[in-house]
Motif scaffolding. Structure first.
Motif, PDB file in Angstrom:
ATOM      1  N   SER A  38     -26.786 -11.605 -37.556  1.00 40.12           N
ATOM      2  CA  SER A  38     -25.902 -10.445 -37.451  1.00 40.12           C
ATOM      3  C   SER A  38     -26.727  -9.213 -37.114  1.00 40.12           C
ATOM      4  CB  SER A  38     -25.132 -10.239 -38.758  1.00 40.12           C
ATOM      5  OG  SER A  38     -26.001 -10.296 -39.863  1.00 40.12           O
ATOM      6  N   ASN A  41     -25.035  -2.084 -34.921  1.00 34.15           N
ATOM      7  CA  ASN A  41     -25.343  -1.124 -33.861  1.00 34.15           C
ATOM      8  C   ASN A  41     -25.102   0.274 -34.420  1.00 34.15           C
ATOM      9  OD1 ASN A  41     -25.691  -3.287 -31.904  1.00 34.15           O
ATOM     10  ND2 ASN A  41     -23.484  -3.504 -32.045  1.00 34.15           N
ATOM     11  N   THR A  49     -20.289  -0.429 -34.656  1.00 32.36           N
ATOM     12  CA  THR A  49     -19.958  -1.816 -34.337  1.00 32.36           C
ATOM     13  C   THR A  49     -21.076  -2.731 -34.811  1.00 32.36           C
ATOM     14  OG1 THR A  49     -20.952  -1.649 -32.136  1.00 32.36           O
ATOM     15  CG2 THR A  49     -18.579  -1.172 -32.317  1.00 32.36           C
ATOM     16  N   THR A  51     -22.321  -7.194 -34.582  1.00 31.74           N
ATOM     17  CA  THR A  51     -22.128  -8.506 -33.983  1.00 31.74           C
ATOM     18  C   THR A  51     -22.558  -9.573 -34.975  1.00 31.74           C
ATOM     19  OG1 THR A  51     -22.624  -7.575 -31.818  1.00 31.74           O
ATOM     20  CG2 THR A  51     -22.737  -9.956 -32.007  1.00 31.74           C
ATOM     21  N   GLU A  59     -20.336 -15.719 -30.725  1.00 27.04           N
ATOM     22  CA  GLU A  59     -20.642 -14.304 -30.965  1.00 27.04           C
ATOM     23  C   GLU A  59     -19.336 -13.554 -31.212  1.00 27.04           C
ATOM     24  OE1 GLU A  59     -22.418 -10.928 -28.171  1.00 27.04           O
ATOM     25  OE2 GLU A  59     -23.860 -12.539 -28.584  1.00 27.04           O
ATOM     26  N   ASN A  61     -17.712  -9.745 -32.098  1.00 29.60           N
ATOM     27  CA  ASN A  61     -17.939  -8.302 -32.142  1.00 29.60           C
ATOM     28  C   ASN A  61     -16.903  -7.657 -33.050  1.00 29.60           C
ATOM     29  OD1 ASN A  61     -20.118  -8.172 -30.190  1.00 29.60           O
ATOM     30  ND2 ASN A  61     -18.580  -8.822 -28.718  1.00 29.60           N
ATOM     31  N   THR A  77     -11.807  -7.058 -35.712  1.00 23.66           N
ATOM     32  CA  THR A  77     -12.198  -7.709 -34.473  1.00 23.66           C
ATOM     33  C   THR A  77     -10.949  -7.946 -33.624  1.00 23.66           C
ATOM     34  OG1 THR A  77     -13.462  -9.519 -33.477  1.00 23.66           O
ATOM     35  CG2 THR A  77     -12.104 -10.091 -35.350  1.00 23.66           C
TER      36      THR A  77
END
Length: 139
Positions: A38, A41, A49, A51, A59, A61, A77
């Protein structure tokens, strides 16, 4: 809309310790059995955000849509035809905390996403919560 709620009270756990583990997204794999990796960001704050990479290599987001320090965070999501929300709360109790996790799916294809991923996610919530608390006790 489909909704699943899991909650359990734990004694001798500090909300600050749980919050530190929750907000350290890059180490979620230490307690969440469905995550291979994981990455956050930015900071752990509303609008950021992150991932997730599942054990199957998928994957995902997500976006933090609500963050209340040491109390609650909500992630979302986008799915085709639906949105999935993870609602995570720490509720102080007399000798510890009550941890609450709610998974909610809304949209025209809710029924489909519940079958594809919703049921799989909720099966792991009790174990990931226990893992989280065990890690918190060691911290």
């Amino acid at each position: 809309m489909w909704r699943y709620k899991y909650e359990k009270t734990y004694e001798n756990i500090e909300k600050k310790t749980i919050w530190e583990l929750w907000s350290d997204i890059e180490n979620w794999k230490k307690w969440n059995p469905g995550i291979k990796d994981s990455k956050l960001n930015g900071s752990f704050s509303e609008g950021s955000t992150f991932t997730l990479i599942t054990l199957e290599g998928r994957e995902v987001n997500l976006k933090l849509i609500e963050v209340v320090k040491e109390h609650k965070f909500v992630d979302c999501t986008q799915l085709p035809g639906a949105k999935m929300y993870g609602i995570h709360e720490i509720i102080p109790e007399k000798n510890g905390v009550r941890l609450v996790t709610i998974i909610k799916i809304e949209g025209i294809l809710t029924f489909l996403w519940k079958r594809i991923i919703g049921n799989k996610i909720v099966q792991k919530i009790p174990q990931q919560t226990e893992n989280l608390v065990e890690l918190a006790k060691k911290t």
